[in-house]
Design an enzyme around this catalytic site. Sequence first.
Site, mmCIF file in Angstrom:
data_model
loop_
_atom_site.group_PDB
_atom_site.id
_atom_site.type_symbol
_atom_site.label_atom_id
_atom_site.label_comp_id
_atom_site.label_asym_id
_atom_site.label_seq_id
_atom_site.Cartn_x
_atom_site.Cartn_y
_atom_site.Cartn_z
ATOM 1 N N THR A 184 -20.951 -15.625 -60.617
ATOM 2 C CA THR A 184 -20.489 -14.242 -60.455
ATOM 3 C C THR A 184 -19.561 -14.201 -59.260
ATOM 4 O O THR A 184 -19.852 -14.785 -58.216
ATOM 5 C CB THR A 184 -21.675 -13.264 -60.263
ATOM 6 O OG1 THR A 184 -22.460 -13.281 -61.466
ATOM 7 C CG2 THR A 184 -21.194 -11.843 -60.038
ATOM 8 N N PHE A 242 -17.991 -12.160 -56.370
ATOM 9 C CA PHE A 242 -18.258 -10.972 -55.561
ATOM 10 C C PHE A 242 -17.049 -10.678 -54.674
ATOM 11 O O PHE A 242 -16.451 -11.608 -54.110
ATOM 12 C CB PHE A 242 -19.477 -11.197 -54.659
ATOM 13 C CG PHE A 242 -20.787 -11.137 -55.403
ATOM 14 C CD1 PHE A 242 -21.543 -9.969 -55.426
ATOM 15 C CD2 PHE A 242 -21.264 -12.238 -56.088
ATOM 16 C CE1 PHE A 242 -22.744 -9.907 -56.111
ATOM 17 C CE2 PHE A 242 -22.469 -12.185 -56.780
ATOM 18 C CZ PHE A 242 -23.213 -11.008 -56.793
#
Length: 374
Positions: A204, A206
């Site tokens: 992921t 960020f």
Amino acid sequence: MVTVAYQGEPGAYSESAALQFFSSTGGSGGDGRGASVPRPSDVPHINTMPTPSFTAMLAALTSSTATHAAMPIENSLAGTIHPNLDLLLANPLVSIVGETDFRVRHCLLGLADAPPGVSLKRVHSHYMALAQCTGYLADRGLTQVVAADTAGAARALSRGKLVTAGDRGGVHGEDAVLASRRAGDIYGLAVLDEGVEDDQGNYTRFLILAMKRVDSTDSADSGGITNVPRSVGIDGAVKTSVAFTLRNVAGELFRALSVFAVSGADLTKVESRHVATLRQLSEGANGSGAAPLQATPRGDEDGGKGGDKEAATSDNSNGIGSVDGRDVERRWGYIFYVDVAHEAGDKGLQIALRALSNAALFFRVLGTYPRCGP
Ligand SMILES: O=C(O)C(=O)Cc1ccccc1
């Protein structure tokens, strides 16, 4: 001292990503690949601040309760988290100052005192975590139950507070959660399985957010177009993120993107996003309290050379707040988000961004920041 707000409870992946970014391995923009996940005690100069929602997270930033925020923006399996792009745009004084790729490794966590013979029926977690483990859960016939965040689900399980668990009518031991090993440690849960994501390349990305500096005068990487924070000490490999809308005429998107081709820029992300959602945000229709979609105030910081460009309100065919009678165009208007990888101070890119800002109805530099990875 840095205080980083994140959505979720202690032990959430967002908190781990914030710690990774600000630890010596991740804070300089390293991608954190293979690095062990830091704990708060490993990064003593960082306070992490749990918040119940992304809106609350951004409110902590805009009220200066937090100096930074860590917001997931895309996942290698599930794709872009569009509502978070919208939130970014709805908060014009917030800027992207960093990014970090976080390797999300899910554990199946259960009650340490689950009675023998009771088999697992339900697995609770954040929708992204469930989506990343769909195959694993389906293979075992486990029902997915959506929770607000992974660590919150872990905490609720440990306290018998899951909707279907323990004292709420379920059978003790039938429920488990997907969360990090760190969340398991924090809430005293047993690790039933580890690395249960369907794809072992589960990352992921960020974004690290901060308020724009009021005294910003140096927009070196965006060609002086807008009041992006002064890029103190950033050099080398950076990324610039921009958002813009265009007139709805033939070839306009082609011409807009061609400025990057001419400058030889490397586009690492291009997204189009339905404008109506943004209009809802701008009208506060979702009750989020987000600021209306508007340009950053045009100060003298760019010497009058540009500034964020507000969408026209009555005579454009793009759509943000256009007049009655233009409803179809307005309904299908789009905003484009583009990330460009470049070297800090790249003059060609500055020229490209200036050309794009002149052609666009609305244009905003969301930030220039050290890039994670190549
Ligand atoms: O719920 C969390 O822990 C989060 O930080 C959101 C999330 C969930 C799954 C993958 C990445 C981020």
